[in-house]
Scaffold this active site. Structure first.
Site, PDB file in Angstrom:
ATOM      1  N   LYS A  89      33.118  13.432   9.586  1.00 45.55           N
ATOM      2  CA  LYS A  89      34.452  13.062  10.068  1.00 45.55           C
ATOM      3  C   LYS A  89      35.466  14.200   9.881  1.00 45.55           C
ATOM      4  O   LYS A  89      36.503  14.214  10.549  1.00 45.55           O
ATOM      5  CB  LYS A  89      34.953  11.795   9.369  1.00 45.55           C
ATOM      6  CG  LYS A  89      35.234  11.918   7.898  1.00 45.55           C
ATOM      7  CD  LYS A  89      35.657  10.580   7.308  1.00 45.55           C
ATOM      8  CE  LYS A  89      35.917  10.673   5.812  1.00 45.55           C
ATOM      9  NZ  LYS A  89      37.059  11.552   5.489  1.00 45.55           N
ATOM     10  N   ASP A  90      35.171  15.146   8.993  1.00 42.60           N
ATOM     11  CA  ASP A  90      36.080  16.274   8.763  1.00 42.60           C
ATOM     12  C   ASP A  90      35.806  17.454   9.686  1.00 42.60           C
ATOM     13  O   ASP A  90      36.584  18.418   9.700  1.00 42.60           O
ATOM     14  CB  ASP A  90      35.969  16.760   7.313  1.00 42.60           C
ATOM     15  CG  ASP A  90      36.490  15.752   6.304  1.00 42.60           C
ATOM     16  OD1 ASP A  90      37.386  14.962   6.664  1.00 42.60           O
ATOM     17  OD2 ASP A  90      35.991  15.751   5.162  1.00 42.60           O
ATOM     18  N   ARG A 140      44.835   7.070  11.460  1.00 43.00           N
ATOM     19  CA  ARG A 140      43.995   6.075  12.132  1.00 43.00           C
ATOM     20  C   ARG A 140      44.067   4.738  11.400  1.00 43.00           C
ATOM     21  O   ARG A 140      44.280   3.682  12.015  1.00 43.00           O
ATOM     22  CB  ARG A 140      42.537   6.583  12.172  1.00 43.00           C
ATOM     23  CG  ARG A 140      41.520   5.542  12.648  1.00 43.00           C
ATOM     24  CD  ARG A 140      40.100   6.064  12.441  1.00 43.00           C
ATOM     25  NE  ARG A 140      39.814   6.396  11.056  1.00 43.00           N
ATOM     26  CZ  ARG A 140      39.477   5.505  10.133  1.00 43.00           C
ATOM     27  NH1 ARG A 140      39.384   4.227  10.436  1.00 43.00           N
ATOM     28  NH2 ARG A 140      39.222   5.884   8.894  1.00 43.00           N
ATOM     29  N   ARG A 141      43.857   4.785  10.085  1.00 45.04           N
ATOM     30  CA  ARG A 141      43.944   3.554   9.304  1.00 45.04           C
ATOM     31  C   ARG A 141      45.358   2.991   9.331  1.00 45.04           C
ATOM     32  O   ARG A 141      45.555   1.777   9.485  1.00 45.04           O
ATOM     33  CB  ARG A 141      43.514   3.829   7.859  1.00 45.04           C
ATOM     34  CG  ARG A 141      42.029   4.153   7.725  1.00 45.04           C
ATOM     35  CD  ARG A 141      41.702   4.703   6.343  1.00 45.04           C
ATOM     36  NE  ARG A 141      40.268   4.960   6.201  1.00 45.04           N
ATOM     37  CZ  ARG A 141      39.753   5.824   5.347  1.00 45.04           C
ATOM     38  NH1 ARG A 141      40.549   6.546   4.566  1.00 45.04           N
ATOM     39  NH2 ARG A 141      38.438   5.988   5.264  1.00 45.04           N
ATOM     40  N   ARG A 158      47.282  11.393  -1.455  1.00 44.96           N
ATOM     41  CA  ARG A 158      46.422  12.567  -1.349  1.00 44.96           C
ATOM     42  C   ARG A 158      45.627  12.734  -2.630  1.00 44.96           C
ATOM     43  O   ARG A 158      45.848  12.063  -3.616  1.00 44.96           O
ATOM     44  CB  ARG A 158      47.267  13.840  -1.107  1.00 44.96           C
ATOM     45  CG  ARG A 158      47.960  13.910   0.242  1.00 44.96           C
ATOM     46  CD  ARG A 158      46.997  14.053   1.409  1.00 44.96           C
ATOM     47  NE  ARG A 158      45.981  15.066   1.201  1.00 44.96           N
ATOM     48  CZ  ARG A 158      46.145  16.364   1.353  1.00 44.96           C
ATOM     49  NH1 ARG A 158      47.324  16.832   1.750  1.00 44.96           N
ATOM     50  NH2 ARG A 158      45.163  17.216   1.155  1.00 44.96           N
ATOM     51  N   ARG A 164      42.965   9.359  -6.472  1.00 46.92           N
ATOM     52  CA  ARG A 164      43.538   8.225  -5.750  1.00 46.92           C
ATOM     53  C   ARG A 164      43.334   6.920  -6.520  1.00 46.92           C
ATOM     54  O   ARG A 164      44.235   6.081  -6.601  1.00 46.92           O
ATOM     55  CB  ARG A 164      42.923   8.132  -4.349  1.00 46.92           C
ATOM     56  CG  ARG A 164      43.239   9.325  -3.482  1.00 46.92           C
ATOM     57  CD  ARG A 164      42.732   9.142  -2.054  1.00 46.92           C
ATOM     58  NE  ARG A 164      42.754  10.415  -1.332  1.00 46.92           N
ATOM     59  CZ  ARG A 164      42.718  10.519  -0.016  1.00 46.92           C
ATOM     60  NH1 ARG A 164      42.639   9.438   0.738  1.00 46.92           N
ATOM     61  NH2 ARG A 164      42.735  11.698   0.572  1.00 46.92           N
ATOM     62  N   CYS A 251      41.392  15.671  13.791  1.00 45.92           N
ATOM     63  CA  CYS A 251      40.960  14.695  12.782  1.00 45.92           C
ATOM     64  C   CYS A 251      42.105  13.759  12.407  1.00 45.92           C
ATOM     65  O   CYS A 251      41.880  12.642  11.979  1.00 45.92           O
ATOM     66  CB  CYS A 251      40.470  15.420  11.532  1.00 45.92           C
ATOM     67  SG  CYS A 251      39.023  16.477  11.813  1.00 45.92           S
TER      68      CYS A 251
END
Length: 322
Positions: A89-90, A140-141, A158, A164, A251
């Protein structure tokens, strides 16, 4: 069982980011390849990327499509490393000249996960109190959750997974959204409070799979990487990446996907949303898995006809082409 491919004894150098998740993924690749090629020495070269160094700015505002890949790519082009392991995904859909996507590993669960503060253990995403603060660094989320749960509040977060989770546990957030795959690979699957349905949050392009990037035309390395290739995961990834590429999305844009393969038929669902979640376009295509990239382009065209281009143009104007 070892591969029948005959490779002369040599050292193969693997590039990776220094984050805990990146290292876990890379050492998994190294261990798997050592099973197939016991006569080859695999060495890991750790590197820091721009995305690892800039932690006080939202990802979407940094404005670089190679946030987590550029330094690794320079290493391959300079022949200091032979290939690099990425969370797929990156990996940008347009790679630098001289490099290619050499392998897609078997995909694990690509879903998003809700992780909650202890005080919300009895809640689900649908039952969190109005005003609950949800942490995510993904547009996106953010867009999809704003669309479905406008009563919730959202705050950028971040840092690596441990950072996190520490912020969540300290009470800075009521809940955060992370990838199921990342938590499972870090043996933190017990922190997954809820698998978020694809009806609510379509996942990122390539999420759940590893993408191994190498020099284009490096036949020796490509033969080695073939040992880890998963055909269905590759077909799904190519469809998703073609969809994203056709929409000119980096991305860090609100574009989500879901793919399934059944009886050689690939179904691709795609979504484009505005940052505020007010506009959300979703459609699907189905066809032979051998035409995966064609299906991705086809779906992008369908969403463009519905106004996806205008939504993305506004986002690019607001946050740049990250």
């Amino acid at each position: 069982m070892t591969s029948s491919v005959k490779i002369d004894k040599r050292t193969v150098r693997i590039g990776t980011r220094k984050s805990q998740l990146a290292l876990v993924q890379t050492y998994w690749v190294k261990a798997e390849l050592e099973k197939h090629f016991p006569d080859i020495s695999f060495e890991v070269e750790e590197m820091s990327t721009k995305g690892d160094k800039i932690l006080d700015v939202p990802l979407a505002k940094i404005g670089d499509k190679g946030l987590f890949t550029k330094e690794l790519e320079v290493g391959m082009l300079n022949h200091t490393t032979d290939f690099a392991v990425h969370s797929l995904k990156d990996l940008p859909t347009n790679l630098p000249e001289g490099l290619m996507l050499g392998c897609v590993t078997k995909r694990v669960d690509p879903a998003d996960a809700l992780v909650v503060n202890q005080k919300h253990q009895d809640k689900q995403l649908e039952t969190l109190p109005a005003g609950s603060v949800i942490g995510t660094s993904s547009l996106r989320r953010l867009a999809q959750l704003r669309h479905h749960f406008p009563q919730l509040e959202f705050k950028d977060i971040r840092g690596n997974v441990n950072t996190r989770l520490a912020k969540l546990d300290a009470g800075e957030y009521d809940a955060i959204i992370l990838a199921v795959a990342g938590l499972q690979r870090l043996d933190m699957g017990d922190r997954i409070h809820q698998h978020i349905s694809s009806d609510i949050s379509l996942h990122a392009v390539g999420q759940g799979a590893l993408g191994i990037e190498c020099r284009a035309g490096d036949r020796e390395i490509l033969k080695i990487l073939k040992a880890l290739e998963d055909a269905d995961s590759c077909d799904r990834a190519l469809a998703e990446r073609a969809f994203l590429r056709e929409l000119e999305g980096g991305c860090q844009v609100p574009i989500g996907v879901n793919t399934q393969i059944e009886n050689d038929q690939l179904t691709l669902i795609g979504m484009v949303a505005s940052l505020d979640g007010q506009q959300l376009l979703k459609d699907s295509v189905r066809g032979n898995k051998n035409e995966s990239e064609k299906l991705g382009v086809e779906l992008a065209g369908k969403l463009k006809e519905q106004g996806a281009g205008e939504i993305l143009a506004k986002i690019f104007a607001e946050v740049g082409r990250g």
